[in-house]
Design a protein around this motif. Structure first.
Motif, mmCIF file in Angstrom:
data_model
loop_
_atom_site.group_PDB
_atom_site.id
_atom_site.type_symbol
_atom_site.label_atom_id
_atom_site.label_comp_id
_atom_site.label_asym_id
_atom_site.label_seq_id
_atom_site.Cartn_x
_atom_site.Cartn_y
_atom_site.Cartn_z
ATOM 1 N N VAL A 150 50.298 72.635 29.911
ATOM 2 C CA VAL A 150 49.728 71.289 29.853
ATOM 3 C C VAL A 150 48.957 71.101 28.551
ATOM 4 O O VAL A 150 49.043 70.051 27.906
ATOM 5 C CB VAL A 150 48.835 71.016 31.083
ATOM 6 C CG1 VAL A 150 48.081 69.712 30.934
ATOM 7 C CG2 VAL A 150 49.681 71.004 32.351
ATOM 8 N N ASP A 151 48.206 72.111 28.146
ATOM 9 C CA ASP A 151 47.455 72.042 26.886
ATOM 10 C C ASP A 151 48.386 71.834 25.694
ATOM 11 O O ASP A 151 48.128 70.994 24.827
ATOM 12 C CB ASP A 151 46.625 73.306 26.673
ATOM 13 C CG ASP A 151 45.444 73.400 27.630
ATOM 14 O OD1 ASP A 151 45.110 72.367 28.246
ATOM 15 O OD2 ASP A 151 44.879 74.500 27.750
ATOM 16 N N VAL A 152 49.477 72.583 25.657
ATOM 17 C CA VAL A 152 50.431 72.450 24.557
ATOM 18 C C VAL A 152 51.071 71.066 24.562
ATOM 19 O O VAL A 152 51.219 70.427 23.522
ATOM 20 C CB VAL A 152 51.510 73.561 24.636
ATOM 21 C CG1 VAL A 152 52.653 73.292 23.688
ATOM 22 C CG2 VAL A 152 50.889 74.915 24.355
ATOM 23 N N CYS A 153 51.431 70.564 25.733
ATOM 24 C CA CYS A 153 52.033 69.228 25.830
ATOM 25 C C CYS A 153 51.072 68.142 25.354
ATOM 26 O O CYS A 153 51.476 67.206 24.671
ATOM 27 C CB CYS A 153 52.484 68.953 27.257
ATOM 28 S SG CYS A 153 53.908 69.937 27.746
ATOM 29 N N LEU A 154 49.807 68.266 25.720
ATOM 30 C CA LEU A 154 48.826 67.275 25.282
ATOM 31 C C LEU A 154 48.626 67.316 23.769
ATOM 32 O O LEU A 154 48.487 66.271 23.116
ATOM 33 C CB LEU A 154 47.502 67.479 26.011
ATOM 34 C CG LEU A 154 47.502 67.054 27.478
ATOM 35 C CD1 LEU A 154 46.175 67.418 28.138
ATOM 36 C CD2 LEU A 154 47.765 65.575 27.613
ATOM 37 N N ASN A 156 50.671 79.970 36.036
ATOM 38 C CA ASN A 156 49.541 79.221 35.501
ATOM 39 C C ASN A 156 50.088 78.178 34.519
ATOM 40 O O ASN A 156 50.588 78.517 33.449
ATOM 41 C CB ASN A 156 48.566 80.170 34.808
ATOM 42 C CG ASN A 156 47.295 79.472 34.394
ATOM 43 O OD1 ASN A 156 47.118 78.284 34.661
ATOM 44 N ND2 ASN A 156 46.417 80.219 33.751
ATOM 45 N N VAL A 157 50.004 76.906 34.879
ATOM 46 C CA VAL A 157 50.573 75.835 34.046
ATOM 47 C C VAL A 157 49.547 75.240 33.080
ATOM 48 O O VAL A 157 49.892 74.373 32.286
ATOM 49 C CB VAL A 157 51.187 74.714 34.908
ATOM 50 C CG1 VAL A 157 52.370 75.231 35.701
ATOM 51 C CG2 VAL A 157 50.149 74.086 35.807
#
Length: 135
Positions: free
Chosen positions: A19-23, A14-15
């Motif tokens: 993605v949330d952390v990167c944003l 589950n990515v």
């Protein structure tokens, strides 16, 4: 024959949290970066004149505690002459001295003198543009 449960397991990564952390990191950098573009924070004297430089200048910053920075890297006062000579030999660009407004005149003149001795021809002082009034 029936398939065993272990053989039918599928593992998916589950990515979405990644993605949330990167944003979030991207947003943090977008908020913080504009303050870092001008280099080391310093209280500049206000001025009503002056223009922006066309070429990216070499920034020399002198804080109120007399800490000396060359392009956001701390150096000792006695290293200034050799560092300026090294940078002058790399590429010729203008120099902007960003000195805190509480510093003595002699402190700033020492930095300007070191720039001239290293061979920099275009040396200027940075100031904070005063807001214009409607008069």
């Amino acid at each position: 024959m029936r398939a065993t449960p272990a053989a039918s397991l599928q593992s998916d990564i589950n990515v979405t949290p990644l993605v949330d952390v990167c944003l979030v990191l991207l947003i943090i950098f977008m908020v913080v970066l504009p303050g870092l573009v001008n280099g080391v924070p310093v209280h500049l004297p206000q001025t009503t004149s002056g223009d922006a430089l066309a070429k990216q200048p070499l920034q020399i910053t002198l804080n109120s505690d007399k800490t000396l920075y060359v392009d956001s890297v701390v150096i000792r006062r006695e290293e200034l002459a050799s560092e300026l000579l090294r940078r002058h030999n790399q590429v010729q660009r203008p120099v902007v001295v960003r000195a805190d407004k509480v510093l003595a005149y002699g402190e700033v003149m020492g930095v300007l003198d070191a720039c001239r001795k290293a061979g920099f021809e275009t040396v200027g002082l940075a100031g904070e543009k005063q807001p214009t009034t409607g008069h």
